[in-house]
Structures are given as C-alpha cells and as structure tokens.
Design an enzyme around this catalytic site. Sequence first.
Site, PDB file in Angstrom:
ATOM      1  N   ALA A  60       0.805  -1.218   0.000  1.00  0.00           N
ATOM      2  CA  ALA A  60       0.000   0.000   0.000  1.00  0.00           C
ATOM      3  C   ALA A  60       0.843   1.276   0.000  1.00  0.00           C
ATOM      4  O   ALA A  60       0.427   2.288  -0.571  1.00  0.00           O
ATOM      5  CB  ALA A  60      -0.946  -0.004   1.199  1.00  0.00           C
ATOM      6  N   GLU A 116      -0.151  -6.433  15.330  1.00  0.00           N
ATOM      7  CA  GLU A 116       0.078  -6.186  16.757  1.00  0.00           C
ATOM      8  C   GLU A 116       0.922  -4.956  17.021  1.00  0.00           C
ATOM      9  O   GLU A 116       1.215  -4.651  18.174  1.00  0.00           O
ATOM     10  CB  GLU A 116       0.745  -7.424  17.367  1.00  0.00           C
ATOM     11  CG  GLU A 116      -0.131  -8.658  17.289  1.00  0.00           C
ATOM     12  CD  GLU A 116       0.549  -9.890  17.849  1.00  0.00           C
ATOM     13  OE1 GLU A 116       1.665  -9.776  18.395  1.00  0.00           O
ATOM     14  OE2 GLU A 116      -0.039 -10.973  17.737  1.00  0.00           O
ATOM     15  N   THR A 117       1.307  -4.237  15.969  1.00  0.00           N
ATOM     16  CA  THR A 117       2.158  -3.059  16.155  1.00  0.00           C
ATOM     17  C   THR A 117       1.502  -1.829  15.536  1.00  0.00           C
ATOM     18  O   THR A 117       0.474  -1.901  14.863  1.00  0.00           O
ATOM     19  CB  THR A 117       3.536  -3.270  15.490  1.00  0.00           C
ATOM     20  OG1 THR A 117       3.362  -3.309  14.067  1.00  0.00           O
ATOM     21  CG2 THR A 117       4.188  -4.561  15.975  1.00  0.00           C
ATOM     22  N   HIS A 151       2.473  -0.269  13.069  1.00  0.00           N
ATOM     23  CA  HIS A 151       2.714  -0.255  11.623  1.00  0.00           C
ATOM     24  C   HIS A 151       1.409  -0.098  10.828  1.00  0.00           C
ATOM     25  O   HIS A 151       1.373   0.581   9.804  1.00  0.00           O
ATOM     26  CB  HIS A 151       3.453  -1.542  11.217  1.00  0.00           C
ATOM     27  CG  HIS A 151       3.886  -1.562   9.794  1.00  0.00           C
ATOM     28  ND1 HIS A 151       4.861  -0.725   9.306  1.00  0.00           N
ATOM     29  CD2 HIS A 151       3.480  -2.325   8.750  1.00  0.00           C
ATOM     30  CE1 HIS A 151       5.035  -0.963   8.018  1.00  0.00           C
ATOM     31  NE2 HIS A 151       4.202  -1.930   7.655  1.00  0.00           N
ATOM     32  N   ASN A 175      -9.983   5.485  -4.112  1.00  0.00           N
ATOM     33  CA  ASN A 175      -9.145   4.812  -3.128  1.00  0.00           C
ATOM     34  C   ASN A 175      -9.876   3.592  -2.575  1.00  0.00           C
ATOM     35  O   ASN A 175     -10.784   3.728  -1.764  1.00  0.00           O
ATOM     36  CB  ASN A 175      -8.764   5.765  -1.999  1.00  0.00           C
ATOM     37  CG  ASN A 175      -7.853   5.124  -0.978  1.00  0.00           C
ATOM     38  OD1 ASN A 175      -7.605   3.921  -0.997  1.00  0.00           O
ATOM     39  ND2 ASN A 175      -7.339   5.924  -0.064  1.00  0.00           N
TER      40      ASN A 175
END
Length: 154
Positions: A60, A89-90, A92, A117
């Site tokens: 992406a 889990e982060t 990011h 989009n």
Amino acid sequence: MFEADKGQTTPLDGSGLRIGIVQARFNEGVTNGLRDACLAELAALGVPAGNIAQHTVPGALEVPLALRWLAHRGEYDALIALGCVIRGETYHFELVANESAAGITRVGLDLDIPIANAILTTENLPQATVRQIEKGRDAARVAVEMALLKGQLA
C-alpha cells in the site's frame, strides 16, 4: 461502511474513458478479489478492456508513487488504488493506512486527476474478504463518475 446508503446516481457510461489501476500485492488474495470485482464493474459500465491499464506494486505504501507516475503520463481520465492493510500487533498498521491514504489524496489533488481509493483497512482477514467485492465495485463506479464529472466541469 459495508452496505452503506450511497445515494442515487444517474446511469454511468464509461465507454470513452481510460482508467489506470494500481494494485498492491500484499494480501494478494484480497487485492485480487478487489481487482476482479473492479474490472467486472468497469466492464459493466462500458469501459473497454483495452482502455484499462493494470499495474502491481509491493504494498500500500508504494501505491501513491505508482499513481503519480501514471498521472504524469496524462493518458488516464481516472485512477484506481487497490490494496489491503490488516491490523497487526504493532503501530505499523496506522502508519501504512494513514500514509497511503494521504499519499493517494495528495496525488489526486496535486495532479488534478480523480482517484478512487479502494485500499481496505480492516481489523482482520475475514473483514477484508467480506468487503473485497463491494469495495472493488465501488472503486470502479467512483472512478467513472468522477471522470465524467471532471469532463462536465472542465
């Protein structure tokens, strides 16, 4: 929102339009579903297959730059961004979701080209899978409608 009230639009005729698509390969099962639904809807709206250019990028975050390159070519009436970012889990997830969306918006505004989009941002794979067909179709419809509007207002 899934199955949201999107309002009514007039019938769309994309027969004279040229559309560029950039698809992220990350979460490829979902992005292929987005692509297939998008292409089917573009065909239903009359956009000839020969007027559609498809390109893939790793993820992406790479989509906005590829869209920018396509926009600079001046060959397209609208562009479509396809991708899928699934929460992990982060932190990011937030970075990728926010930066890709901001980049896509910036390309459209800076280069004066409609961009639909359809980069999904979901909590998990089942949510993405459920949304891939509707959002792929939506992307096609948005690209055609906005390209036609731009032509009317130009």
